[in-house]
Design a protein around this motif. Structure first.
Motif, PDB file in Angstrom:
ATOM      1  N   ALA A  88      24.071 -13.071  18.524  1.00  0.00           N
ATOM      2  CA  ALA A  88      24.812 -13.524  17.346  1.00  0.00           C
ATOM      3  C   ALA A  88      24.644 -15.034  17.196  1.00  0.00           C
ATOM      4  O   ALA A  88      24.809 -15.788  18.153  1.00  0.00           O
ATOM      5  CB  ALA A  88      26.284 -13.171  17.480  1.00  0.00           C
ATOM      6  N   GLU A  89      24.321 -15.472  15.994  1.00  0.00           N
ATOM      7  CA  GLU A  89      24.153 -16.897  15.718  1.00  0.00           C
ATOM      8  C   GLU A  89      25.001 -17.265  14.506  1.00  0.00           C
ATOM      9  O   GLU A  89      24.887 -16.647  13.449  1.00  0.00           O
ATOM     10  CB  GLU A  89      22.686 -17.227  15.441  1.00  0.00           C
ATOM     11  CG  GLU A  89      22.441 -18.708  15.204  1.00  0.00           C
ATOM     12  CD  GLU A  89      20.989 -19.013  14.888  1.00  0.00           C
ATOM     13  OE1 GLU A  89      20.696 -20.173  14.508  1.00  0.00           O
ATOM     14  OE2 GLU A  89      20.143 -18.096  14.991  1.00  0.00           O
ATOM     15  N   PHE A  90      25.869 -18.279  14.694  1.00  0.00           N
ATOM     16  CA  PHE A  90      26.753 -18.707  13.618  1.00  0.00           C
ATOM     17  C   PHE A  90      26.571 -20.199  13.364  1.00  0.00           C
ATOM     18  O   PHE A  90      26.290 -20.968  14.281  1.00  0.00           O
ATOM     19  CB  PHE A  90      28.224 -18.434  13.957  1.00  0.00           C
ATOM     20  CG  PHE A  90      28.584 -16.974  13.987  1.00  0.00           C
ATOM     21  CD1 PHE A  90      29.060 -16.348  12.849  1.00  0.00           C
ATOM     22  CD2 PHE A  90      28.434 -16.229  15.143  1.00  0.00           C
ATOM     23  CE1 PHE A  90      29.400 -15.012  12.864  1.00  0.00           C
ATOM     24  CE2 PHE A  90      28.766 -14.883  15.177  1.00  0.00           C
ATOM     25  CZ  PHE A  90      29.247 -14.271  14.031  1.00  0.00           C
ATOM     26  N   ALA A  91      26.768 -20.591  12.123  1.00  0.00           N
ATOM     27  CA  ALA A  91      26.799 -22.005  11.739  1.00  0.00           C
ATOM     28  C   ALA A  91      27.802 -22.128  10.607  1.00  0.00           C
ATOM     29  O   ALA A  91      27.749 -21.367   9.632  1.00  0.00           O
ATOM     30  CB  ALA A  91      25.418 -22.479  11.289  1.00  0.00           C
ATOM     31  N   SER A  92      28.738 -23.063  10.765  1.00  0.00           N
ATOM     32  CA  SER A  92      29.792 -23.253   9.755  1.00  0.00           C
ATOM     33  C   SER A  92      30.533 -21.957   9.469  1.00  0.00           C
ATOM     34  O   SER A  92      30.847 -21.624   8.326  1.00  0.00           O
ATOM     35  CB  SER A  92      29.197 -23.816   8.452  1.00  0.00           C
ATOM     36  OG  SER A  92      28.526 -25.027   8.695  1.00  0.00           O
ATOM     37  N   GLN A  93      30.811 -21.200  10.545  1.00  0.00           N
ATOM     38  CA  GLN A  93      31.562 -19.945  10.471  1.00  0.00           C
ATOM     39  C   GLN A  93      30.813 -18.837   9.733  1.00  0.00           C
ATOM     40  O   GLN A  93      31.389 -17.781   9.442  1.00  0.00           O
ATOM     41  CB  GLN A  93      32.926 -20.171   9.796  1.00  0.00           C
ATOM     42  CG  GLN A  93      33.860 -21.102  10.549  1.00  0.00           C
ATOM     43  CD  GLN A  93      34.307 -20.511  11.883  1.00  0.00           C
ATOM     44  OE1 GLN A  93      34.569 -19.325  11.999  1.00  0.00           O
ATOM     45  NE2 GLN A  93      34.414 -21.366  12.897  1.00  0.00           N
ATOM     46  N   LEU A  94      29.542 -19.040   9.411  1.00  0.00           N
ATOM     47  CA  LEU A  94      28.739 -18.010   8.751  1.00  0.00           C
ATOM     48  C   LEU A  94      27.704 -17.456   9.723  1.00  0.00           C
ATOM     49  O   LEU A  94      27.098 -18.212  10.507  1.00  0.00           O
ATOM     50  CB  LEU A  94      28.031 -18.581   7.526  1.00  0.00           C
ATOM     51  CG  LEU A  94      28.883 -18.929   6.307  1.00  0.00           C
ATOM     52  CD1 LEU A  94      28.014 -19.598   5.246  1.00  0.00           C
ATOM     53  CD2 LEU A  94      29.537 -17.674   5.737  1.00  0.00           C
TER      54      LEU A  94
ATOM     55  N   CYS B 278      25.031  -5.468  16.959  1.00  0.00           N
ATOM     56  CA  CYS B 278      24.010  -6.446  17.335  1.00  0.00           C
ATOM     57  C   CYS B 278      23.831  -6.483  18.847  1.00  0.00           C
ATOM     58  O   CYS B 278      22.695  -6.593  19.346  1.00  0.00           O
ATOM     59  CB  CYS B 278      24.384  -7.825  16.810  1.00  0.00           C
ATOM     60  SG  CYS B 278      24.158  -8.048  15.030  1.00  0.00           S
ATOM     61  N   SER B 279      24.942  -6.393  19.553  1.00  0.00           N
ATOM     62  CA  SER B 279      24.873  -6.411  21.014  1.00  0.00           C
ATOM     63  C   SER B 279      24.091  -5.213  21.543  1.00  0.00           C
ATOM     64  O   SER B 279      23.239  -5.353  22.435  1.00  0.00           O
ATOM     65  CB  SER B 279      26.291  -6.416  21.600  1.00  0.00           C
ATOM     66  OG  SER B 279      26.266  -6.362  23.006  1.00  0.00           O
ATOM     67  N   VAL B 280      24.366  -4.039  20.994  1.00  0.00           N
ATOM     68  CA  VAL B 280      23.643  -2.828  21.413  1.00  0.00           C
ATOM     69  C   VAL B 280      22.153  -2.961  21.112  1.00  0.00           C
ATOM     70  O   VAL B 280      21.296  -2.512  21.890  1.00  0.00           O
ATOM     71  CB  VAL B 280      24.234  -1.589  20.710  1.00  0.00           C
ATOM     72  CG1 VAL B 280      23.355  -0.367  20.940  1.00  0.00           C
ATOM     73  CG2 VAL B 280      25.650  -1.323  21.198  1.00  0.00           C
TER      74      VAL B 280
ATOM     75  N   ALA C 112      16.755  -8.097  11.156  1.00  0.00           N
ATOM     76  CA  ALA C 112      17.285  -7.178  12.168  1.00  0.00           C
ATOM     77  C   ALA C 112      18.807  -7.196  12.166  1.00  0.00           C
ATOM     78  O   ALA C 112      19.455  -6.136  12.244  1.00  0.00           O
ATOM     79  CB  ALA C 112      16.754  -7.570  13.546  1.00  0.00           C
ATOM     80  N   ALA C 113      19.398  -8.398  12.056  1.00  0.00           N
ATOM     81  CA  ALA C 113      20.865  -8.489  12.013  1.00  0.00           C
ATOM     82  C   ALA C 113      21.396  -7.852  10.734  1.00  0.00           C
ATOM     83  O   ALA C 113      22.460  -7.221  10.737  1.00  0.00           O
ATOM     84  CB  ALA C 113      21.296  -9.949  12.094  1.00  0.00           C
ATOM     85  N   MET C 114      20.643  -7.980   9.633  1.00  0.00           N
ATOM     86  CA  MET C 114      21.097  -7.393   8.373  1.00  0.00           C
ATOM     87  C   MET C 114      21.165  -5.884   8.472  1.00  0.00           C
ATOM     88  O   MET C 114      22.033  -5.241   7.864  1.00  0.00           O
ATOM     89  CB  MET C 114      20.170  -7.824   7.233  1.00  0.00           C
ATOM     90  CG  MET C 114      20.710  -7.453   5.853  1.00  0.00           C
ATOM     91  SD  MET C 114      22.270  -8.305   5.498  1.00  0.00           S
ATOM     92  CE  MET C 114      22.963  -7.247   4.234  1.00  0.00           C
ATOM     93  N   GLU C 115      20.269  -5.292   9.229  1.00  0.00           N
ATOM     94  CA  GLU C 115      20.321  -3.847   9.417  1.00  0.00           C
ATOM     95  C   GLU C 115      21.592  -3.454  10.170  1.00  0.00           C
ATOM     96  O   GLU C 115      22.242  -2.447   9.838  1.00  0.00           O
ATOM     97  CB  GLU C 115      19.084  -3.377  10.192  1.00  0.00           C
ATOM     98  CG  GLU C 115      18.933  -1.870  10.251  1.00  0.00           C
ATOM     99  CD  GLU C 115      18.821  -1.233   8.880  1.00  0.00           C
ATOM    100  OE1 GLU C 115      19.336  -0.103   8.701  1.00  0.00           O
ATOM    101  OE2 GLU C 115      18.235  -1.857   7.979  1.00  0.00           O
ATOM    102  N   CYS C 116      21.985  -4.260  11.136  1.00  0.00           N
ATOM    103  CA  CYS C 116      23.247  -4.010  11.851  1.00  0.00           C
ATOM    104  C   CYS C 116      24.442  -4.187  10.915  1.00  0.00           C
ATOM    105  O   CYS C 116      25.430  -3.456  11.012  1.00  0.00           O
ATOM    106  CB  CYS C 116      23.367  -4.957  13.045  1.00  0.00           C
ATOM    107  SG  CYS C 116      22.147  -4.677  14.347  1.00  0.00           S
TER     108      CYS C 116
END
Length: 436
Positions: free
Chosen positions: A77-83, A70-72, A89-93
């Protein structure tokens, strides 16, 4: 390790090898472990477990690998309740990172060079769509998009592969009946797989900085269900939180034992599973020893306990055949890990009111824990319930312990007639009795 130390360890591990054979262990391995210098040694140790007849399901994570991709890609990165809030786009990563992590694990299990620990192993690693997922949806106003929960585990399919001798590898990506893929918490997946399979153990390999410590900074060796609940509440939003929540869920729903082990410590997994003291934290619904009547399956364990005492002359020798005939007279103490650590026998005399206490033994590593005293209390309770009024014991070297338990010295003439006629004058045992 010297040759003698190696032999001693190998012999000491044999009861655990017997106890673990053909059992199902679910092992969770975080993405941090894949980056650790100890990764390949961990794979070697898992291969050893497989070679010893343990049915293995490995559930891996990939959070650091996903973060890196994700960084590249310039995705925050976005988290809520440890999820992880997982957009397209993140799903592709996630797919890329999980795929690479899976390939690394499969490649490691495929090693078999002559100079490697896995020479000749020829392991078969099987994966697939064993976990059906559903979307997390919207929680507390946050749409988690492609983040998912476990909807169903194909326990039958996993068991089929285990029966064929495969190691089952499960990734933290699940698929819905509509063909969508979802990013899931590997710890939650591991817990739900362990529950569905009714696994003997869930082993959670966590980094060194996530080990469970007490107030003095020492490793906590055991946690009951209640203590685990408190630890889960205290962890709040720490990196331990999702692992503790998964462990608690598994323990609440039928998994008998959970082992929390340092994934970065060389040999910690084997030490935890094949030694009495272990190397991690054992979690169980009830961490106390189990006191119960002996069964024929306990004969081997009882012989291991009383054998050294027979060699020292503390106990009278018993053959395996005699022990098998008399097994109904024995009670045993079982460690939470399943090892037999104590025993004693009660032989009612012909007069109907007296019984002999015999073969009292506790494993040396568990002395001074009050195990023998508690076992005696249970035997006394059982004796009173069937109308017995007095116990007696013959001893050569442990008279002081019996005096501490309320026994008083007696004479040969105080013995029941049948025992008096069999008294061994050459052994010259001291006689003690205790009214009930």
């Amino acid at each position: 390790m010297s040759d003698n130390a190696y032999v001693t360890f190998f012999r000491g591990s044999s009861p655990y090898i017997n106890a673990h054979r053909h059992k199902t262990f679910v092992v969770s391995l975080g993405g941090e472990a894949l980056c650790s210098e100890n990764f390949y040694r961990t794979i070697h140790d898992l291969a050893i477990l497989h070679s010893l007849g343990i049915r293995l399901v490995l559930v891996h994570g990939a959070r650091p690998q996903i973060d890196q991709r994700c960084s590249v890609a310039g995705i925050a990165a976005e988290f809520a309740s440890q999820l992880r809030v997982t957009d397209s786009a993140a799903m592709e990563c996630v797919r890329e990172a999980v795929g690479a992590a899976r390939f690394k694990i499969e490649a490691a299990f495929s090693m078999g060079l002559p100079n490697s620990p896995m020479h000749g192993a020829q392991l078969k690693v099987v994966g697939g769509n064993f976990v059906v997922a559903r979307p997390v949806g919207v929680r507390d106003g946050t749409d988690f998009l492609h983040a998912g929960d476990v909807r169903r585990v194909d326990a039958h399919g996993i068991n089929q592969q285990l029966q064929l001798g495969a190691i089952v590898l499960i990734s933290p990506v699940g698929y819905s009946p509509s063909g969508e893929s979802f990013n899931m918490s590997y710890a939650d997946v591991a817990a739900r797989v362990a529950i569905a399979l009714e696994a003997e153990k869930l082993i959670m390999l966590a980094p060194s900085d996530q080990q469970l410590l007490d107030e003095q900074g020492q490793l906590r060796r055991s946690l009951s269900l209640e203590e685990l609940s408190l630890a889960k509440a205290a962890a709040d939003h720490s990196e331990q939180a999702p692992l503790l929540a998964a462990a608690y869920h598994a323990l609440r729903n039928g998994v008998a034992r959970i082992h929390w082990v340092d994934s970065e410590a060389d040999g910690a997994l084997l030490t935890e599973l094949f030694t009495r003291d272990g190397a991690g934290t054992l979690m169980a619904r009830d961490n106390s020893e189990i006191f119960r009547a002996a069964t024929i399956e306990d004969v081997g364990g009882i012989l291991e306990l009383i054998g050294p005492l027979e060699e020292q002359g503390v106990l009278v020798r018993r053959s395996r055949e005699a022990l098998e005939r008399e097994i109904s007279q024995f009670s045993v103490v079982v460690h939470p890990e399943g090892m037999l650590i104590g025993c004693a026998a009660l032989y009612p005399a012909g007069d109907g009111i007296t019984a002999e206490l015999a073969a009292v033994a506790v494993h040396p590593e568990f002395h001074r824990r009050g195990i023998a005293s508690r076992l005696l209390q249970l035997l006394e309770r059982d004796a009173r319930q069937v109308g017995l009024q007095q116990l007696f014991v013959l001893t050569t070297q442990t008279a002081h312990w019996f005096r501490e338990q309320g026994f008083i010295e007696a004479a040969i003439d105080d013995l029941p007639a049948e025992k008096k006629s069999l008294y061994n004058y050459q052994r010259n045992s001291k006689i003690y009795r205790k009214p009930l």
